[in-house]
Design a protein around this motif. Structure first.
Motif, PDB file in Angstrom:
ATOM      1  N   ASP A   1      46.724  29.920  32.353  1.00 19.18           N
ATOM      2  CA  ASP A   1      47.461  28.658  32.263  1.00 19.18           C
ATOM      3  C   ASP A   1      46.839  27.625  33.206  1.00 19.18           C
ATOM      4  O   ASP A   1      45.892  26.951  32.859  1.00 19.18           O
ATOM      5  CB  ASP A   1      48.934  28.908  32.573  1.00 19.18           C
ATOM      6  CG  ASP A   1      49.828  27.740  32.173  1.00 19.18           C
ATOM      7  OD1 ASP A   1      49.283  26.692  31.785  1.00 19.18           O
ATOM      8  OD2 ASP A   1      51.054  27.874  32.243  1.00 19.18           O
TER       9      ASP A   1
ATOM     10  N   GLY B   1      47.773  35.145  34.941  1.00 17.87           N
ATOM     11  CA  GLY B   1      48.487  34.250  34.042  1.00 17.87           C
ATOM     12  C   GLY B   1      48.421  32.823  34.545  1.00 17.87           C
ATOM     13  O   GLY B   1      48.073  31.895  33.815  1.00 17.87           O
ATOM     14  N   SER B   2      48.757  32.608  35.815  1.00 21.14           N
ATOM     15  CA  SER B   2      48.557  31.342  36.508  1.00 21.14           C
ATOM     16  C   SER B   2      48.137  31.657  37.929  1.00 21.14           C
ATOM     17  O   SER B   2      48.352  32.768  38.437  1.00 21.14           O
ATOM     18  CB  SER B   2      49.825  30.486  36.485  1.00 21.14           C
ATOM     19  OG  SER B   2      50.918  31.176  37.080  1.00 21.14           O
TER      20      SER B   2
ATOM     21  N   ASP C   1      49.755  39.476  35.432  1.00 24.11           N
ATOM     22  CA  ASP C   1      50.113  38.973  34.112  1.00 24.11           C
ATOM     23  C   ASP C   1      50.723  37.577  34.122  1.00 24.11           C
ATOM     24  O   ASP C   1      50.347  36.724  33.323  1.00 24.11           O
ATOM     25  CB  ASP C   1      51.084  39.936  33.421  1.00 24.11           C
ATOM     26  CG  ASP C   1      50.436  41.261  33.083  1.00 24.11           C
ATOM     27  OD1 ASP C   1      49.185  41.309  33.034  1.00 24.11           O
ATOM     28  OD2 ASP C   1      51.156  42.246  32.872  1.00 24.11           O
ATOM     29  N   GLN C   2      51.703  37.341  35.022  1.00 23.10           N
ATOM     30  CA  GLN C   2      52.398  36.059  35.015  1.00 23.10           C
ATOM     31  C   GLN C   2      51.863  35.116  36.083  1.00 23.10           C
ATOM     32  O   GLN C   2      51.348  34.044  35.782  1.00 23.10           O
ATOM     33  CB  GLN C   2      53.902  36.273  35.202  1.00 23.10           C
ATOM     34  CG  GLN C   2      54.584  36.920  34.015  1.00 23.10           C
ATOM     35  CD  GLN C   2      56.094  36.995  34.192  1.00 23.10           C
ATOM     36  OE1 GLN C   2      56.653  36.527  35.177  1.00 23.10           O
ATOM     37  NE2 GLN C   2      56.762  37.610  33.239  1.00 23.10           N
ATOM     38  N   GLU C   3      52.006  35.496  37.341  1.00 23.04           N
ATOM     39  CA  GLU C   3      51.637  34.595  38.435  1.00 23.04           C
ATOM     40  C   GLU C   3      50.948  35.370  39.547  1.00 23.04           C
ATOM     41  O   GLU C   3      51.337  36.494  39.872  1.00 23.04           O
ATOM     42  CB  GLU C   3      52.882  33.917  39.018  1.00 23.04           C
ATOM     43  CG  GLU C   3      53.594  33.014  38.035  1.00 23.04           C
ATOM     44  CD  GLU C   3      54.990  32.632  38.520  1.00 23.04           C
ATOM     45  OE1 GLU C   3      55.292  31.426  38.484  1.00 23.04           O
ATOM     46  OE2 GLU C   3      55.741  33.522  38.936  1.00 23.04           O
TER      47      GLU C   3
ATOM     48  N   ARG D   1      52.993  42.130  37.465  1.00 20.08           N
ATOM     49  CA  ARG D   1      53.570  41.016  36.717  1.00 20.08           C
ATOM     50  C   ARG D   1      53.493  39.753  37.570  1.00 20.08           C
ATOM     51  O   ARG D   1      52.950  38.738  37.163  1.00 20.08           O
ATOM     52  CB  ARG D   1      55.011  41.319  36.323  1.00 20.08           C
ATOM     53  CG  ARG D   1      55.624  40.258  35.400  1.00 20.08           C
ATOM     54  CD  ARG D   1      57.039  40.657  35.006  1.00 20.08           C
ATOM     55  NE  ARG D   1      57.065  41.982  34.417  1.00 20.08           N
ATOM     56  CZ  ARG D   1      58.131  42.787  34.413  1.00 20.08           C
ATOM     57  NH1 ARG D   1      59.256  42.391  34.983  1.00 20.08           N
ATOM     58  NH2 ARG D   1      58.074  43.960  33.832  1.00 20.08           N
ATOM     59  N   GLN D   2      54.049  39.802  38.765  1.00 19.47           N
ATOM     60  CA  GLN D   2      53.902  38.751  39.768  1.00 19.47           C
ATOM     61  C   GLN D   2      53.321  39.407  41.015  1.00 19.47           C
ATOM     62  O   GLN D   2      53.820  40.440  41.469  1.00 19.47           O
ATOM     63  CB  GLN D   2      55.241  38.107  40.105  1.00 19.47           C
ATOM     64  CG  GLN D   2      55.876  37.331  38.953  1.00 19.47           C
ATOM     65  CD  GLN D   2      57.250  36.785  39.353  1.00 19.47           C
ATOM     66  OE1 GLN D   2      58.178  37.551  39.555  1.00 19.47           O
ATOM     67  NE2 GLN D   2      57.357  35.471  39.461  1.00 19.47           N
TER      68      GLN D   2
END
Length: 388
Positions: A288, A266-267, A244-246, A223-224
């Motif tokens: 992103d 994700g970013s 997924d996120q960062e 996720r991170q």
């Protein structure tokens, strides 16, 4: 005192094992299904087999060597004066028991841990389930250890926090965290990490108020991937893919982020209240943004920032600078000024075109009178050579 192996033969007189009277040997569960964590609603398969050694709620007060299959229930502590040495190919399984009220088993190290896995025979720390899940066991806690701890060629799976190091010195070489809540949490430590990495974790690596040298690691499917706060961080040669996120989130830290790959996350990189350098990285195809700077005195140079879904570089003020980078084909804008201060981005390559066409790829006062300007002229006429 000589160390005895499971067959009774003696090896060199290096360390002393826990007296046999202190260790009970019990078999692991037979092939069956069993409840996992209290949150589990389905039956889960338990691995068959027997343990060469088993521990339950014990403190180990002498040097000890582990080999073969080790079973831990409850909390096992390595006392301040003791060293735990783990040989290649050892499997350490953690099992929750009803007698412990369902609390997660853990290994607490006040002394020292030396886990020497081999490239073909890694040391495995896991639960007794065939398919480990996050939170099956608590993890390895290295607390206030004044000795040099080393884990090499290890695999850690199914823990709430695979390794939690507090006020200690730790070196990890080719340590891979998989399917953990948090792979490793490093607080108030001096840490050297090379190779290995984390996959399928909520957080791969969490760094807090530490000095960390992190090189050549791979973070994917988390996720991170890496979160750092109030830390001095050198990050080099690492790969961040599909988080997924960062991929990397850093706050209030000193950083040197050099020669890494951040793609399809994700970013990419988020820096807030940081200072340092972001150089020679490939920051590509993140959903992103590629790189975000907020209140950060950071030099951004020699990076390839391209094909990110929305924004290549996002800035909130003029504290940082960017030069010698490649900005190309980012979804909405190559550079987005979200603040009121001017930002200096002269001497970058913006792809083929003219300064007028490049301006359309930059969001600043030309788009919103309340924003600061982005100074981007002069531009590079050719794409800079990459050192990655």
């Amino acid at each position: 005192m000589a160390v005895s192996d499971m067959s009774g033969e003696k090896s060199a007189p290096v360390v002393q094992t826990v007296p046999s009277g202190d260790v009970a040997v019990r078999p692991l569960d037979k092939p069956a299904t069993a409840q996992g964590s209290p949150k589990d609603s389905q039956k889960r398969a338990v691995l068959p087999g027997s343990a060469d050694r088993s521990y339950r709620n014990q403190t180990i007060t002498e040097d000890v060597v582990w080999r073969g299959e080790i079973l831990i229930e409850g909390g096992v502590t390595i006392a301040t004066q003791s060293t735990l040495t783990i040989e290649p190919g050892t499997v350490v399984r953690f099992r929750r028991t009803d007698e412990e009220g369902g609390d997660n088993p853990l290994l607490l190290v006040h002394g020292r841990i030396l886990a020497f896995g081999g490239a073909e025979k890694p040391v495995l720390f896991t639960s007794n389930f065939a398919e480990p899940q996050p939170g099956d066991w608590q993890g390895i806690v290295i607390m206030a250890s004044e000795k040099k701890n080393l884990l090499e060629n290890c695999r850690i799976a199914g823990a709430e926090t695979g390794i939690e190091a507090l006020f200690s010195t730790i070196t990890m070489k080719n340590v891979l965290f998989a399917t953990c809540g948090t792979g490793a949490r490093i607080q108030d430590c001096l840490a050297t990490i090379s190779g290995g990495g984390a996959s399928s974790c909520a957080v791969g690596l969490n760094l807090l108020e530490s000095e960390v040298d992190l090189r050549d690691s791979n973070f994917s499917g988390n996720r991170q991937a890496v979160v750092a706060v109030k830390t001095s961080l050198y990050l080099g040669g690492a790969t961040f893919y599909g988080n997924d996120q960062e991929a990397l989130k850093v706050e209030s830290s000193r950083v040197r982020i050099i020669g890494n790959s951040f793609s399809v996350n994700g970013s990419g990189i988020s820096l807030s209240q940081c200072e340092g350098t972001v150089s020679a990285n490939r920051i590509l195809k993140n959903t992103d943004y590629g790189l975000s700077l907020a209140k950060s005195r950071v030099k951004v140079t020699g990076n390839e920032i391209a094909q990110n879904g929305k924004i290549g570089l996002r800035v909130e003020d003029g504290k940082g600078v960017a030069w010698g980078n490649t900005f190309a084909a980012n979804g909405e804008y190559d550079l987005y000024n979200a603040g009121t201060e001017d930002f200096k981005a002269m001497g970058n390559w913006w792809g083929d075109g003219t300064p007028f066409s490049f301006a359309k790829r930059i969001y600043d006062r030309r788009n919103d009178a309340g924003r600061g300007r982005v100074y981007y002229i002069p531009v590079l006429r050719s794409k800079p050579q990459s050192d990655i």
